[in-house]
Design an enzyme around this catalytic site. Structure first.
Site, PDB file in Angstrom:
ATOM      1  N   LYS A 143       0.857  -1.230   0.078  1.00  0.00           N
ATOM      2  CA  LYS A 143       0.098   0.044   0.067  1.00  0.00           C
ATOM      3  C   LYS A 143       0.973   1.218  -0.030  1.00  0.00           C
ATOM      4  O   LYS A 143       1.956   1.239   0.704  1.00  0.00           O
ATOM      5  CB  LYS A 143      -0.776  -0.044   1.165  1.00  0.00           C
ATOM      6  CG  LYS A 143      -2.131  -0.938   1.247  1.00  0.00           C
ATOM      7  CD  LYS A 143      -2.846  -0.808   2.548  1.00  0.00           C
ATOM      8  CE  LYS A 143      -3.932  -1.840   2.661  1.00  0.00           C
ATOM      9  NZ  LYS A 143      -4.927  -1.726   1.402  1.00  0.00           N
ATOM     10  N   ARG A 170     -10.223 -11.510   1.606  1.00  0.00           N
ATOM     11  CA  ARG A 170     -10.966 -12.526   1.109  1.00  0.00           C
ATOM     12  C   ARG A 170     -10.274 -14.057   0.815  1.00  0.00           C
ATOM     13  O   ARG A 170     -10.969 -15.090   0.965  1.00  0.00           O
ATOM     14  CB  ARG A 170     -11.432 -12.235  -0.534  1.00  0.00           C
ATOM     15  CG  ARG A 170     -10.257 -12.228  -1.320  1.00  0.00           C
ATOM     16  CD  ARG A 170     -10.759 -11.172  -2.621  1.00  0.00           C
ATOM     17  NE  ARG A 170     -10.714  -9.741  -2.404  1.00  0.00           N
ATOM     18  CZ  ARG A 170     -10.951  -9.012  -3.388  1.00  0.00           C
ATOM     19  NH1 ARG A 170     -11.302  -9.280  -4.429  1.00  0.00           N
ATOM     20  NH2 ARG A 170     -10.700  -7.819  -2.899  1.00  0.00           N
TER      21      ARG A 170
HETATM   22  N1  BES Z   1      -8.325  -3.677   4.273  1.00  0.00           N
HETATM   23  C1  BES Z   1      -8.330  -3.416   2.859  1.00  0.00           C
HETATM   24  C2  BES Z   1      -9.556  -2.685   2.650  1.00  0.00           C
HETATM   25  C3  BES Z   1      -9.818  -1.135   3.127  1.00  0.00           C
HETATM   26  C4  BES Z   1      -9.543  -0.226   2.377  1.00  0.00           C
HETATM   27  C5  BES Z   1     -10.391  -0.936   4.304  1.00  0.00           C
HETATM   28  C6  BES Z   1      -9.597   1.053   2.971  1.00  0.00           C
HETATM   29  C7  BES Z   1     -10.499   0.259   4.855  1.00  0.00           C
HETATM   30  C8  BES Z   1     -10.070   1.256   4.267  1.00  0.00           C
HETATM   31  C9  BES Z   1      -8.291  -4.807   2.007  1.00  0.00           C
HETATM   32  O1  BES Z   1      -7.612  -5.785   2.256  1.00  0.00           O
HETATM   33  C10 BES Z   1      -7.686  -4.186   0.835  1.00  0.00           C
HETATM   34  O2  BES Z   1      -6.511  -3.660   0.517  1.00  0.00           O
HETATM   35  N2  BES Z   1      -8.523  -4.152  -0.386  1.00  0.00           N
HETATM   36  C11 BES Z   1      -8.189  -3.880  -1.694  1.00  0.00           C
HETATM   37  C12 BES Z   1      -8.470  -4.586  -2.740  1.00  0.00           C
HETATM   38  C13 BES Z   1      -7.937  -4.403  -4.051  1.00  0.00           C
HETATM   39  C14 BES Z   1      -6.491  -4.852  -4.175  1.00  0.00           C
HETATM   40  C15 BES Z   1      -8.591  -5.371  -5.091  1.00  0.00           C
HETATM   41  C16 BES Z   1      -8.579  -2.283  -2.083  1.00  0.00           C
HETATM   42  O3  BES Z   1      -9.859  -2.088  -1.510  1.00  0.00           O
HETATM   43  O4  BES Z   1      -8.023  -1.528  -2.512  1.00  0.00           O
HETATM   44 MN    MN Z   2      -5.441  -5.405   1.600  1.00  0.00          MN
END
Ligand code: BES
Ligand code: MN
Ligand code: ZN
Length: 514
Positions: free
Chosen positions: A277, A349
Site C-alpha cells: 500500500k 477474501r
Molecule cells: N483492508 C483493505 C480494505 C480497506 C481499504 C479497508 C480502506 C479500510 C479502508 C483490503 O484488504 C484491501 O486492501 N482491499 C483492496 C482490494 C484491491 C486490491 C482489489 C482495496 O480495497 O483496495
Molecule cells: Mn488489503
C-alpha cells in the site's frame, strides 16, 4: 465508570448536581418546565428557549445555559426531544448520546436528567437514553502519557416509574460492554495487537463469560488445507503468524439444531504485502470485523441470550518479507478451489475463504454472516455512515438492514450476480483474487460467495467505511474504532434468531361434531 441511578420523580430537583437536563419537545410543549422547583427554573427555561433562535427542541439539539441562582444546579442543558409523538428506543438513545456530548463540553460530571415524559409504555426508554450516553462516552487514552482521566459521571434519571428502565438498563449493559471490547481491540496499535495477543485478549475477555476460545495455529491450518488463509500470513515474523480462533456460545441448553455462524476478518495490520500500500495509515483497523464478532459474542453471553452461535475469527497480518506470498502465486483453498493471487493486498477474501469453508463443514450452520473491512471500494461507494450488505437471501438482507437501523448501525444493499462472479474466474486457476476491472466491493463479495456451500444462507457485511473514521454519529466516538457490527448483530439475533421459550400449550377446542 459512569454510575446511573433511576429514581422516582418525587422531589426530582431537590438533589444538588452540577447539571440539570431539561427535555424540550419540538412543539415546545411545556413538558417539565412548569413542573419543577424552584419556580424560577420554569422562567429560566422559557427565557432560554425564546432568546435562542437556534434551539427548536429538535431531536438531540442541546442548549447549555447557567442554571438560575437559588437552584440546586450550576448549569442547565435543554435537550431537544423531537416531536411529542413517536418517541422510540432509537430516538431516546440518540438523545442520550447528544446529552453526553453537551455534558462533556462543560467539564462537569454530576447530572440530573428529568425524564418525566418516559412514562407508561415508554418508561423503559429512559434506559435507552442512558445506553446512548454510555456508548457515546467511550474514550481510548491509554497511550497518552498525560492521560486525561476519563471522568466518572454520576447520573440521576428521574421518572415516574423507574423499574422498567432499571431492568432494561441491566440488559443493555453487556451490549455496551461488547461494543467497548470491540473498540478497545480495534484501537490497539499493531505492535501491541498481533494475532497471538489478540487471541489472548479474546481468551481473557471470554473466559469469565464461560466461553473458551479454541485456537488453530498455523500448523493446524496447514493440516486442514487452509492454503489461502496460510498464504496471507506466511510473510509475518514468527510471533505474528496467522491463527484461527473458534468461539462457541450455546445459549439454548441442549438444543441440537443448527447454529448461526459469525465470521470476522482479523488482519491486525494490512501493509498490502508485496502489492504494498502507498498509504497504510489506519490499517490497524483491518481487524474490525473480528472485533465486532468478538464484541457480539460477549454481548450474547453477557445477557444470556437464548441462541446458539459459533464464531470463527481469521487472525493474521499481511506483511512483506522473503517468504511473503507473491503475486502470481497459485494457492489452494480448503474447499479445493485454486486461487491465482494477482494482488496480495486483496488478502481479506483469502483469509475469509477458508474461515467460511471451515465453519460450514464443522458446524453445519443454517446461516453465516461475515463482517470484514474488505474493500476501499465499499467505503468509496457508501462513505462512513453505512456498511455494504451482500446476501444470497433477500429476507436475511432485509432483516440485517432493519435491525441495524434500530441501533444506528445501518447497512445498504449491494449486489452479487453472475457478472461479478465472472470477473473473478482465473486464467490459470479456478479463481483470481481481484476482479478484472469490475466494481471492487461486489467482486470481493462474489469471491466470498465461491466458498458458500449448498443452501447455506449467507450475508457479507463490508465494514471498511464504518469500522473507524466516523464523525458525528449519535452513539459512536469520532474518528477512532467504532465497534460497528456488535450492536447490529446483537439486535439482529434478538429480533430473529433467539429461541423464545415455547408458550404453554393451550388445550385445543374439540372439533365441532358434524
Ligand atoms: N483492508 C483493505 C480494505 C480497506 C481499504 C479497508 C480502506 C479500510 C479502508 C483490503 O484488504 C484491501 O486492501 N482491499 C483492496 C482490494 C484491491 C486490491 C482489489 C482495496 O480495497 O483496495
Ligand atoms: Mn488489503
Ligand atoms: Zn485488508
Amino acid at each position: 465508570m459512569t454510575h446511573f441511578s433511576f429514581t422516582s420523580q418525587a422531589g426530582q430537583t431537590d438533589h444538588a448536581s452540577d447539571i440539570v437536563i431539561v427535555p424540550v419537545y419540538d412543539k415546545r410543549a411545556p413538558g417539565v418546565a412548569t413542573m419543577i422547583a424552584p419556580a424560577q427554573m420554569g422562567a429560566a427555561i422559557q427565557h432560554a428557549m425564546t432568546t435562542d433562535l437556534h434551539f427548536q427542541g429538535k431531536t438531540g439539539q442541546t442548549l447549555t445555559v447557567p442554571a438560575p441562582a437559588g437552584s440546586n444546579f450550576k448549569k442547565m442543558i435543554l435537550v431537544g426531544m423531537g416531536a411529542t409523538k413517536g418517541m422510540d428506543s432509537l430516538r431516546a438513545e440518540t438523545i442520550g448520546g447528544k446529552i453526553y456530548t453537551a455534558v462533556a463540553a462543560t467539564g462537569m460530571t454530576s447530572l440530573t436528567i428529568l425524564a418525566n415524559d418516559f412514562s407508561g409504555a415508554n418508561a423503559h426508554m429512559a434506559a435507552d437514553l442512558a445506553h446512548g450516553f454510555v456508548l457515546k462516552s467511550y474514550t481510548f487514552d491509554k497511550y497518552k502519557s498525560q492521560a486525561p482521566q476519563a471522568p466518572d459521571y454520576t447520573i440521576r434519571i428521574a421518572l415516574p416509574n423507574p423499574t422498567p428502565a432499571r431492568e432494561k438498563f441491566a440488559q443493555l449493559a453487556p451490549v455496551a460492554a461488547g461494543a467497548f471490547l470491540a473498540r478497545d481491540l480495534a484501537n490497539e496499535p499493531p505492535n501491541v495487537l498481533t494475532p497471538k495477543t489478540m487471541a489472548e485478549r479474546v481468551r481473557v475477555a471470554m473466559e469469565p463469560l464461560g466461553l473458551n476460545p479454541e485456537i488453530i495455529h498455523e500448523a493446524g491450518l496447514k493440516a486442514l488445507g487452509a492454503g489461502a488463509f496460510v498464504a496471507v500470513g506466511q510473510g509475518s515474523s514468527p510471533d505474528k503468524r496467522p491463527m484461527m480462533v473458534v468461539l462457541r456460545y450455546n445459549g439454548t441448553g441442549n438444543d441440537t439444531s443448527r447454529p448461526l455462524a459469525l465470521v470476522g476478518k482479523g488482519l491486525t495490520f494490512d501493509t498490502g504485502g508485496l502489492s504494498l500500500k502507498t498509504n497504510m495509515s489506519n490499517m490497524k483497523f483491518d481487524m474490525g470485523g473480528a472485533a465486532a464478532v468478538i464484541g457480539a459474542m460477549a454481548a450474547l453471553a453477557g445477557r444470556k441470550a437464548p441462541v446458539d452461535v459459533v464464531a470463527v475469527l481469521g487472525l493474521a497480518r499481511n506483511d512483506i518479507g522473503p517468504d511473503a506470498n507473491c503475486v502470481d502465486d497459485i494457492v489452494t483453498a480448503m474447499n479445493g478451489k485454486t486461487i491465482d493471487v494477482q494482488n496480495t493486498d486483496a488478502e481479506g477474501r483469502l483469509v475469509l475463504a477458508d474461515c467460511l469453508t471451515y465453519v460450514q463443514r464443522r458446524f453445519n450452520p443454517h446461516t453465516v454472516i461475515d463482517l470484514a473491512t474488505l474493500t476501499g471500494a465499499c467505503k468509496a461507494a457508501l462513505g462512513s455512515t453505512m456498511c455494504g450488505v451482500f446476501s444470497n437471501d433477500e429476507t436475511l438482507s432485509k432483516r440485517i438492514r432493519a435491525s441495524g437501523a434500530k441501533v444506528s448501525e445501518r447497512g445498504w444493499p449491494m449486489p452479487l450476480g453472475p457478472e461479478f462472479s465472472a470477473a473473478i474466474r482465473g486464467t490459470y486457476s479456478d479463481l483470481v483474487n481481484i476482479g478484472n476491472g469490475g466494481p471492487g466491493a461486489s467482486t470481493a463479495a462474489a469471491f466470498l460467495q465461491e466458498f458458500i456451500e449448498g443452501k447455506t444462507k449467507w450475508a457479507h457485511l463490508d465494514i471498511a467505511g464504518v469500522a473507524n473514521g466516523v464523525f458525528g454519529h449519535p452513539t459512536m466516538p469520532d474518528k477512532i474504532g467504532t465497534g460497528f457490527g456488535v450492536r447490529l448483530l446483537n439486535q439482529l439475533i434478538m429480533d430473529h434468531f433467539e429461541k423464545k421459550p415455547k408458550a404453554p400449550k393451550t388445550e385445543a377446542a374439540p372439533a365441532p361434531k358434524a
